[in-house]
Every structure is written in C-alpha cells, then in structure tokens.
Design a protein around this motif. Sequence first.
Motif, PDB file in Angstrom:
ATOM      1  N   THR A 187       0.831  -1.199   0.000  1.00  0.00           N
ATOM      2  CA  THR A 187       0.000   0.000   0.000  1.00  0.00           C
ATOM      3  C   THR A 187       0.868   1.253   0.000  1.00  0.00           C
ATOM      4  O   THR A 187       1.821   1.356   0.773  1.00  0.00           O
ATOM      5  CB  THR A 187      -0.927   0.020   1.229  1.00  0.00           C
ATOM      6  N   VAL A 188       0.529   2.188  -0.877  1.00  0.00           N
ATOM      7  CA  VAL A 188       1.208   3.487  -0.932  1.00  0.00           C
ATOM      8  C   VAL A 188       0.134   4.559  -0.784  1.00  0.00           C
ATOM      9  O   VAL A 188      -0.821   4.601  -1.569  1.00  0.00           O
ATOM     10  CB  VAL A 188       1.961   3.677  -2.267  1.00  0.00           C
ATOM     11  N   ARG A 189       0.266   5.419   0.210  1.00  0.00           N
ATOM     12  CA  ARG A 189      -0.747   6.428   0.497  1.00  0.00           C
ATOM     13  C   ARG A 189      -0.615   7.641  -0.415  1.00  0.00           C
ATOM     14  O   ARG A 189       0.484   8.028  -0.806  1.00  0.00           O
ATOM     15  CB  ARG A 189      -0.631   6.885   1.953  1.00  0.00           C
ATOM     16  N   PHE A 190      -1.767   8.241  -0.741  1.00  0.00           N
ATOM     17  CA  PHE A 190      -1.764   9.530  -1.427  1.00  0.00           C
ATOM     18  C   PHE A 190      -1.282  10.595  -0.437  1.00  0.00           C
ATOM     19  O   PHE A 190      -1.459  10.459   0.773  1.00  0.00           O
ATOM     20  CB  PHE A 190      -3.165   9.930  -1.879  1.00  0.00           C
ATOM     21  N   LEU A 237      -1.491  11.385  -5.937  1.00  0.00           N
ATOM     22  CA  LEU A 237      -0.129  11.871  -5.742  1.00  0.00           C
ATOM     23  C   LEU A 237       0.505  11.049  -4.625  1.00  0.00           C
ATOM     24  O   LEU A 237       0.029  11.069  -3.486  1.00  0.00           O
ATOM     25  CB  LEU A 237      -0.157  13.359  -5.390  1.00  0.00           C
ATOM     26  N   LEU A 238       1.557  10.309  -4.957  1.00  0.00           N
ATOM     27  CA  LEU A 238       2.125   9.324  -4.044  1.00  0.00           C
ATOM     28  C   LEU A 238       3.385   9.857  -3.375  1.00  0.00           C
ATOM     29  O   LEU A 238       4.203  10.536  -3.997  1.00  0.00           O
ATOM     30  CB  LEU A 238       2.467   8.041  -4.811  1.00  0.00           C
ATOM     31  N   ARG A 239       3.536   9.495  -2.107  1.00  0.00           N
ATOM     32  CA  ARG A 239       4.768   9.821  -1.389  1.00  0.00           C
ATOM     33  C   ARG A 239       5.833   8.805  -1.785  1.00  0.00           C
ATOM     34  O   ARG A 239       5.621   7.599  -1.685  1.00  0.00           O
ATOM     35  CB  ARG A 239       4.541   9.774   0.120  1.00  0.00           C
ATOM     36  N   ALA A 240       6.966   9.303  -2.216  1.00  0.00           N
ATOM     37  CA  ALA A 240       8.023   8.421  -2.702  1.00  0.00           C
ATOM     38  C   ALA A 240       9.376   8.957  -2.267  1.00  0.00           C
ATOM     39  O   ALA A 240       9.489  10.060  -1.703  1.00  0.00           O
ATOM     40  CB  ALA A 240       7.961   8.321  -4.225  1.00  0.00           C
ATOM     41  N   GLN A 241      10.403   8.169  -2.522  1.00  0.00           N
ATOM     42  CA  GLN A 241      11.786   8.608  -2.360  1.00  0.00           C
ATOM     43  C   GLN A 241      12.555   8.176  -3.598  1.00  0.00           C
ATOM     44  O   GLN A 241      12.422   7.033  -4.048  1.00  0.00           O
ATOM     45  CB  GLN A 241      12.425   7.996  -1.110  1.00  0.00           C
ATOM     46  N   VAL A 258      13.740   3.944  -6.978  1.00  0.00           N
ATOM     47  CA  VAL A 258      12.651   4.749  -6.448  1.00  0.00           C
ATOM     48  C   VAL A 258      11.893   3.868  -5.469  1.00  0.00           C
ATOM     49  O   VAL A 258      11.664   2.682  -5.723  1.00  0.00           O
ATOM     50  CB  VAL A 258      11.721   5.285  -7.564  1.00  0.00           C
ATOM     51  N   ARG A 259      11.540   4.454  -4.322  1.00  0.00           N
ATOM     52  CA  ARG A 259      10.830   3.708  -3.283  1.00  0.00           C
ATOM     53  C   ARG A 259       9.442   4.295  -3.103  1.00  0.00           C
ATOM     54  O   ARG A 259       9.276   5.504  -2.956  1.00  0.00           O
ATOM     55  CB  ARG A 259      11.586   3.792  -1.954  1.00  0.00           C
ATOM     56  N   LEU A 260       8.459   3.406  -3.105  1.00  0.00           N
ATOM     57  CA  LEU A 260       7.063   3.779  -2.861  1.00  0.00           C
ATOM     58  C   LEU A 260       6.595   2.950  -1.674  1.00  0.00           C
ATOM     59  O   LEU A 260       6.211   1.788  -1.830  1.00  0.00           O
ATOM     60  CB  LEU A 260       6.195   3.484  -4.083  1.00  0.00           C
ATOM     61  N   GLY A 261       6.638   3.523  -0.477  1.00  0.00           N
ATOM     62  CA  GLY A 261       6.312   2.730   0.701  1.00  0.00           C
ATOM     63  C   GLY A 261       7.252   1.543   0.790  1.00  0.00           C
ATOM     64  O   GLY A 261       8.471   1.688   0.766  1.00  0.00           O
ATOM     65  N   ARG A 267      -7.827   6.737  -0.582  1.00  0.00           N
ATOM     66  CA  ARG A 267      -6.653   7.583  -0.806  1.00  0.00           C
ATOM     67  C   ARG A 267      -5.360   6.766  -0.734  1.00  0.00           C
ATOM     68  O   ARG A 267      -4.437   7.062   0.008  1.00  0.00           O
ATOM     69  CB  ARG A 267      -6.615   8.746   0.183  1.00  0.00           C
ATOM     70  N   ARG A 268      -5.333   5.715  -1.552  1.00  0.00           N
ATOM     71  CA  ARG A 268      -4.174   4.830  -1.553  1.00  0.00           C
ATOM     72  C   ARG A 268      -4.074   4.119  -2.897  1.00  0.00           C
ATOM     73  O   ARG A 268      -5.067   3.979  -3.627  1.00  0.00           O
ATOM     74  CB  ARG A 268      -4.307   3.780  -0.440  1.00  0.00           C
ATOM     75  N   ALA A 269      -2.869   3.696  -3.206  1.00  0.00           N
ATOM     76  CA  ALA A 269      -2.637   2.776  -4.318  1.00  0.00           C
ATOM     77  C   ALA A 269      -2.114   1.480  -3.724  1.00  0.00           C
ATOM     78  O   ALA A 269      -1.366   1.485  -2.744  1.00  0.00           O
ATOM     79  CB  ALA A 269      -1.633   3.360  -5.299  1.00  0.00           C
ATOM     80  N   ILE A 270      -2.535   0.361  -4.310  1.00  0.00           N
ATOM     81  CA  ILE A 270      -2.112  -0.959  -3.836  1.00  0.00           C
ATOM     82  C   ILE A 270      -1.514  -1.700  -5.021  1.00  0.00           C
ATOM     83  O   ILE A 270      -2.099  -1.729  -6.110  1.00  0.00           O
ATOM     84  CB  ILE A 270      -3.304  -1.752  -3.269  1.00  0.00           C
ATOM     85  N   VAL A 271      -0.340  -2.291  -4.816  1.00  0.00           N
ATOM     86  CA  VAL A 271       0.341  -3.025  -5.878  1.00  0.00           C
ATOM     87  C   VAL A 271       0.538  -4.465  -5.420  1.00  0.00           C
ATOM     88  O   VAL A 271       1.096  -4.710  -4.347  1.00  0.00           O
ATOM     89  CB  VAL A 271       1.714  -2.399  -6.208  1.00  0.00           C
TER      90      VAL A 271
END
Length: 361
Positions: free
Chosen positions: A130-133, A141-145, A210-213, A258-262
């Motif tokens: 899960t990656v939160r908006f 819009l996703l929080r990433a690094q 790139v890191r997404l959660g 408000r999330r994306a799930i992969v």
Amino acid sequence: MPVVAVPFDAYGGAIYVPAVIKGDSVWLMLDTGLSRTGLDRDWARTVGIEPVPASSTAVVDTIRLGELTLANHRVALYPLHGLSEASGRLEVGLVGHDVLQHYAVEIDYRQRRVRLFDAARYHYRGAGTTVRFTADADLPLLRAQVKVRGRRAIPARLLLDTGASGLCLILTTSFAEQHGLGTVAPAIQAPIGTGLVGELHGTIVRLQEVRLGGLTVPSPTTGLGGEYKGFLSRTDIDGVIGNSVFEGTRLIVDYVGRRAIVEPRPVDGSPCDFDMSGLRLAARGPGLAHIMVDYVVPHSPSAEAGIAVGDELLLIDGRGVAAGDLSDARKALRADGEVRQLVLRREADTIRVALKLRRLL
C-alpha cells in the motif's frame, strides 16, 4: 462485484479501454494523471460534437464504458494530433480523474483487464503493498523517495499517471534543478516525452532506485525536465510515475481510501527499459502510415550508422513497419546485442543499415 469490467489494449505501454460515443466504437486512454476526461477536438467535430460557446469543452449525450453510461458528460476538447504522431495511433480521447475519482480502479496488467468498483463499498483483502496519497491532493499523488547512487534518498511527490508510458519516471524541471540531478551520469540529451502541450525536452538517466512505501523499483529510467513547459513547470508535484513501473502487477487506485495498492511486487530487475538504437520515431502523414526518424541520440548506434532526422523507416529485418505499428518497431529496437537490418528512405535514395543494438544507459 465491479461496476465495470472491460479488457484493455496495452498498445505502446499505455492502457486503452473500449468505449462507445455517439454510436461510434472507439478506444480511450485511461489516464489517472489527467484532471478532466477529454476528446480530440478534430475527431469530436467529425461526429457532430460541438464546443460550448466561448470554451474548450463540450457536452456529450452519452459515453459508454462497458456497463457504465455517462450521460450529458462535459468533456475537454484537446489537440491530440501530436500524441497521435508520438504513439502511432489515432488518439480519440482520454478518461480522466473526473470519472475515475468515483471508483476504486483495478488495473490487472497480466490479464489486461480494468475493473471499476463502487469506491464507497470497496474493501481490499490481500497482501499487496500500500502506498498512500499525499494529504493535500485530489489526484493520486504518491509519497516516494528517489535515490541517486552515492547520495541520500530524496523525498518526492509523484503523480501516478497511467497516461505516461515509456520511461519509469519523469521529474519536473524545478525538482531536478533543486536537487542537482543534472550531474547524474551517464545521461542522454533527448526528448523525454510528448504531452498535451507538445514535445517535452530534457535529459534521460537511470537513478539507483525509487521507493514507494515498501515497494522498491531498481534502476528506473528517468526523464529530468529541461524546460518550463507543460507539467515540467509544475511545483505542486515533483514528477510522474508511469505504467512501466507496474507492468506485470495488479494495481488498485482506491480514490476514497486515498491509496494505491500493488500486488504482487515487481520481480527483481528494472521493469522499464530504454531504446537501444538511438532512434526516436514518430508516425506522420495520412493514416499515420509513415514512420519517420524524429531524433537521433548523439554517439548512439544510429548516429554512428549515419541515420538522420527526416529519414523514413521502411523495413526492420525485412518486415514493413508501416504495415505493422510504431509500438512493434520500438520493441524491435530494444534487444541488447541484436543486429537489426534496417531499410530507410532519404528523399529519393534507399539506405540499408546493419544496426547493432546496445544499452545506452
């Protein structure tokens, strides 16, 4: 049960869903990064869709997406000819946030199906990542690094954009400048994409990851904005993350949650690659039937072979590219170490080239 379940065509790495507009069967691009659903203004005129006076919008009686009917839906009228030339396919229109925000959108890249669920009743049960908006954005819009080798990870706000295909990431010009990403090497000076405002220019590199959660994507091909044009000039986002990252997975964009799930996580190795010929191709002319060389990367196999902008690509390994499609031609030029036999036309001359492909990044 889904409200809508339709197959999709993954042409060129994008997502095209079948629709019916004013009795015409068409394919529309699914674009989570686009605020308003829209149609190509020239195509709309051919089917009798006229703009609202003094605006660039129109009201369409009915748009059918599988079992879903949009009645009297206001759409934007976009100039999509440039996108058509870049993709090699007539771009009729795009389904955007104004429609998708009411659903949990499931994109199954392996089964090539899109399902829309009632967002208010959607409950996910699974082991996906899960990656939160971000809290202040309507779009996904996703929080990433993002990580550059030898440096600390940089926080980034990445717009989940299923309308973006090709590169894994494209970062805005201000973000790239602020974090000194122009020093990343190796780098290719080249067009990094085509948007509603036309061709976008910058530099193409590979970041470390790139890191997404809890999801990590290694070695993503990344476009660094080199001009303040289109979304490259935005400051409310730091970039976009495209379809290539999620190929082979099941992606759920849950707007109410408000999330994306992969799921499952992508396998080891980078899920997105880059052209290995040094050619940027575009479809031109009536019916987009002519595959033209639009750009040649300096010091690439194509540059070394003398291929020039304006040459028309006729054959790859004896197969006529105009009889196939631009997407297939691009795939054929992404095979490290292979030798492709190209036939091109330059004005009245025919040119034959043996092109040995190699990684440019």
